[in-house]
Design a protein around this motif. Structure first.
Motif, PDB file in Angstrom:
ATOM      1  N   PHE A  46      17.872  54.152  23.788  1.00  0.00           N
ATOM      2  CA  PHE A  46      16.544  54.381  23.217  1.00  0.00           C
ATOM      3  C   PHE A  46      15.506  53.529  23.956  1.00  0.00           C
ATOM      4  CE2 PHE A  46      13.180  53.807  20.070  1.00  0.00           C
ATOM      5  CZ  PHE A  46      13.083  55.046  19.449  1.00  0.00           C
ATOM      6  N   ASP A  47      15.796  52.238  24.120  1.00  0.00           N
ATOM      7  CA  ASP A  47      14.881  51.334  24.818  1.00  0.00           C
ATOM      8  C   ASP A  47      14.700  51.722  26.287  1.00  0.00           C
ATOM      9  OD1 ASP A  47      14.494  49.924  22.474  1.00  0.00           O
ATOM     10  OD2 ASP A  47      15.888  48.308  23.012  1.00  0.00           O
ATOM     11  N   GLU A  48      15.776  52.162  26.931  1.00  0.00           N
ATOM     12  CA  GLU A  48      15.674  52.627  28.325  1.00  0.00           C
ATOM     13  C   GLU A  48      14.757  53.838  28.420  1.00  0.00           C
ATOM     14  OE1 GLU A  48      19.551  53.367  30.004  1.00  0.00           O
ATOM     15  OE2 GLU A  48      20.265  51.390  29.362  1.00  0.00           O
ATOM     16  N   ALA A  49      14.851  54.735  27.459  1.00  0.00           N
ATOM     17  CA  ALA A  49      13.998  55.919  27.453  1.00  0.00           C
ATOM     18  C   ALA A  49      12.534  55.531  27.269  1.00  0.00           C
ATOM     19  CB  ALA A  49      14.438  56.890  26.367  1.00  0.00           C
ATOM     20  N   VAL A  50      12.267  54.606  26.373  1.00  0.00           N
ATOM     21  CA  VAL A  50      10.881  54.141  26.170  1.00  0.00           C
ATOM     22  C   VAL A  50      10.347  53.532  27.460  1.00  0.00           C
ATOM     23  CG1 VAL A  50       9.391  52.526  24.910  1.00  0.00           C
ATOM     24  CG2 VAL A  50      11.146  53.824  23.681  1.00  0.00           C
ATOM     25  N   ASP A  51      11.146  52.708  28.120  1.00  0.00           N
ATOM     26  CA  ASP A  51      10.725  52.100  29.392  1.00  0.00           C
ATOM     27  C   ASP A  51      10.424  53.166  30.444  1.00  0.00           C
ATOM     28  OD1 ASP A  51      11.078  49.584  28.262  1.00  0.00           O
ATOM     29  OD2 ASP A  51      13.042  49.252  29.208  1.00  0.00           O
ATOM     30  N   ALA A  52      11.297  54.162  30.558  1.00  0.00           N
ATOM     31  CA  ALA A  52      11.120  55.218  31.564  1.00  0.00           C
ATOM     32  C   ALA A  52       9.864  56.040  31.285  1.00  0.00           C
ATOM     33  CB  ALA A  52      12.349  56.122  31.608  1.00  0.00           C
ATOM     34  N   VAL A  53       9.644  56.379  30.027  1.00  0.00           N
ATOM     35  CA  VAL A  53       8.455  57.167  29.674  1.00  0.00           C
ATOM     36  C   VAL A  53       7.194  56.341  29.906  1.00  0.00           C
ATOM     37  CG1 VAL A  53       7.229  58.303  27.775  1.00  0.00           C
ATOM     38  CG2 VAL A  53       9.673  58.677  28.074  1.00  0.00           C
ATOM     39  N   ALA A  54       7.228  55.054  29.579  1.00  0.00           N
ATOM     40  CA  ALA A  54       6.072  54.189  29.807  1.00  0.00           C
ATOM     41  C   ALA A  54       5.761  54.089  31.302  1.00  0.00           C
ATOM     42  CB  ALA A  54       6.313  52.802  29.213  1.00  0.00           C
ATOM     43  N   GLU A  55       6.796  53.943  32.128  1.00  0.00           N
ATOM     44  CA  GLU A  55       6.587  53.875  33.581  1.00  0.00           C
ATOM     45  C   GLU A  55       5.996  55.180  34.109  1.00  0.00           C
ATOM     46  OE1 GLU A  55      10.042  52.629  35.805  1.00  0.00           O
ATOM     47  OE2 GLU A  55      10.510  51.101  34.289  1.00  0.00           O
ATOM     48  N   ALA A  56       6.531  56.292  33.673  1.00  0.00           N
ATOM     49  CA  ALA A  56       6.023  57.590  34.117  1.00  0.00           C
ATOM     50  C   ALA A  56       4.581  57.793  33.659  1.00  0.00           C
ATOM     51  CB  ALA A  56       6.908  58.718  33.584  1.00  0.00           C
ATOM     52  N   THR A  57       4.273  57.353  32.466  1.00  0.00           N
ATOM     53  CA  THR A  57       2.915  57.485  31.951  1.00  0.00           C
ATOM     54  C   THR A  57       1.950  56.634  32.763  1.00  0.00           C
ATOM     55  OG1 THR A  57       3.750  57.925  29.729  1.00  0.00           O
ATOM     56  CG2 THR A  57       1.464  57.200  29.894  1.00  0.00           C
ATOM     57  N   ALA A  58       2.328  55.420  33.076  1.00  0.00           N
ATOM     58  CA  ALA A  58       1.474  54.546  33.887  1.00  0.00           C
ATOM     59  C   ALA A  58       1.227  55.153  35.268  1.00  0.00           C
ATOM     60  CB  ALA A  58       2.101  53.159  34.008  1.00  0.00           C
ATOM     61  N   ARG A  59       2.271  55.705  35.886  1.00  0.00           N
ATOM     62  CA  ARG A  59       2.112  56.360  37.193  1.00  0.00           C
ATOM     63  C   ARG A  59       1.176  57.559  37.093  1.00  0.00           C
ATOM     64  NH1 ARG A  59       7.658  55.742  37.517  1.00  0.00           N
ATOM     65  NH2 ARG A  59       7.955  57.971  37.217  1.00  0.00           N
ATOM     66  N   LEU A  60       1.344  58.338  36.038  1.00  0.00           N
ATOM     67  CA  LEU A  60       0.487  59.495  35.835  1.00  0.00           C
ATOM     68  C   LEU A  60      -0.968  59.072  35.706  1.00  0.00           C
ATOM     69  CD1 LEU A  60      -0.051  62.514  35.119  1.00  0.00           C
ATOM     70  CD2 LEU A  60       0.356  61.857  32.733  1.00  0.00           C
ATOM     71  N   LEU A  61      -1.236  58.106  34.854  1.00  0.00           N
ATOM     72  CA  LEU A  61      -2.620  57.667  34.649  1.00  0.00           C
ATOM     73  C   LEU A  61      -3.211  57.055  35.914  1.00  0.00           C
ATOM     74  CD1 LEU A  61      -2.318  56.138  31.068  1.00  0.00           C
ATOM     75  CD2 LEU A  61      -3.351  58.329  31.711  1.00  0.00           C
ATOM     76  N   ASP A  62      -2.403  56.329  36.670  1.00  0.00           N
ATOM     77  CA  ASP A  62      -2.878  55.736  37.926  1.00  0.00           C
ATOM     78  C   ASP A  62      -3.194  56.803  38.968  1.00  0.00           C
ATOM     79  OD1 ASP A  62      -2.681  53.173  36.947  1.00  0.00           O
ATOM     80  OD2 ASP A  62      -0.753  52.749  37.915  1.00  0.00           O
ATOM     81  N   GLY A  63      -2.488  57.920  38.919  1.00  0.00           N
ATOM     82  CA  GLY A  63      -2.666  58.958  39.934  1.00  0.00           C
ATOM     83  C   GLY A  63      -3.676  60.027  39.591  1.00  0.00           C
ATOM     84  N   LEU A  64      -4.099  60.106  38.347  1.00  0.00           N
ATOM     85  CA  LEU A  64      -5.037  61.151  37.950  1.00  0.00           C
ATOM     86  C   LEU A  64      -6.414  60.940  38.573  1.00  0.00           C
ATOM     87  CD1 LEU A  64      -4.391  61.599  34.114  1.00  0.00           C
ATOM     88  CD2 LEU A  64      -3.826  63.207  35.947  1.00  0.00           C
ATOM     89  N   VAL A  65      -6.997  62.031  39.022  1.00  0.00           N
ATOM     90  CA  VAL A  65      -8.375  62.014  39.503  1.00  0.00           C
ATOM     91  C   VAL A  65      -9.172  62.890  38.551  1.00  0.00           C
ATOM     92  CG1 VAL A  65      -9.917  62.641  41.389  1.00  0.00           C
ATOM     93  CG2 VAL A  65      -7.635  61.713  41.882  1.00  0.00           C
ATOM     94  N   VAL A  66     -10.121  62.285  37.861  1.00  0.00           N
ATOM     95  CA  VAL A  66     -10.940  63.015  36.907  1.00  0.00           C
ATOM     96  C   VAL A  66     -12.291  63.251  37.552  1.00  0.00           C
ATOM     97  CG1 VAL A  66     -11.924  63.009  34.586  1.00  0.00           C
ATOM     98  CG2 VAL A  66      -9.721  61.899  35.004  1.00  0.00           C
ATOM     99  N   ARG A  67     -12.606  64.507  37.760  1.00  0.00           N
ATOM    100  CA  ARG A  67     -13.873  64.853  38.398  1.00  0.00           C
ATOM    101  C   ARG A  67     -15.042  64.483  37.507  1.00  0.00           C
ATOM    102  NH1 ARG A  67     -12.699  70.750  41.081  1.00  0.00           N
ATOM    103  NH2 ARG A  67     -11.097  70.010  42.516  1.00  0.00           N
TER     104      ARG A  67
END
Length: 70
Positions: A46-67
């Motif tokens: 469960f904790d590993e899944a939370v860590d993985a989702v948090a990492e993926a979310t951070a990468r997503l937010l860092d990579g988004l370009v909002v016009r």
């Protein structure tokens, strides 16, 4: 699905903190797993899944370009 997870991207949220990202990841894993709090024998995965989702979310937010934002 997780209606209570708030939008974390700019300009909706000025800056998503690590705590915001972790809270969203926890809500997501709870929803998907069906457990609010896992049993001891499921805690590690469960904790590993939370860590993985948090990492993926951070990468997503860092990579988004909002016009239209400065």
């Amino acid at each position: 699905m997780c209606r209570s997870i708030k939008t974390l991207r700019a300009p909706v949220t000025p800056e998503a903190t690590e705590a915001d990202i972790r809270a969203a990841a926890l809500q997501y894993v709870r929803k998907v797993s069906g457990f609010r709090a896992p049993a001891a024998h499921n805690r590690a995965v469960f904790d590993e899944a939370v860590d993985a989702v948090a990492e993926a979310t951070a990468r997503l937010l860092d990579g988004l370009v909002v016009r239209g934002t400065p």
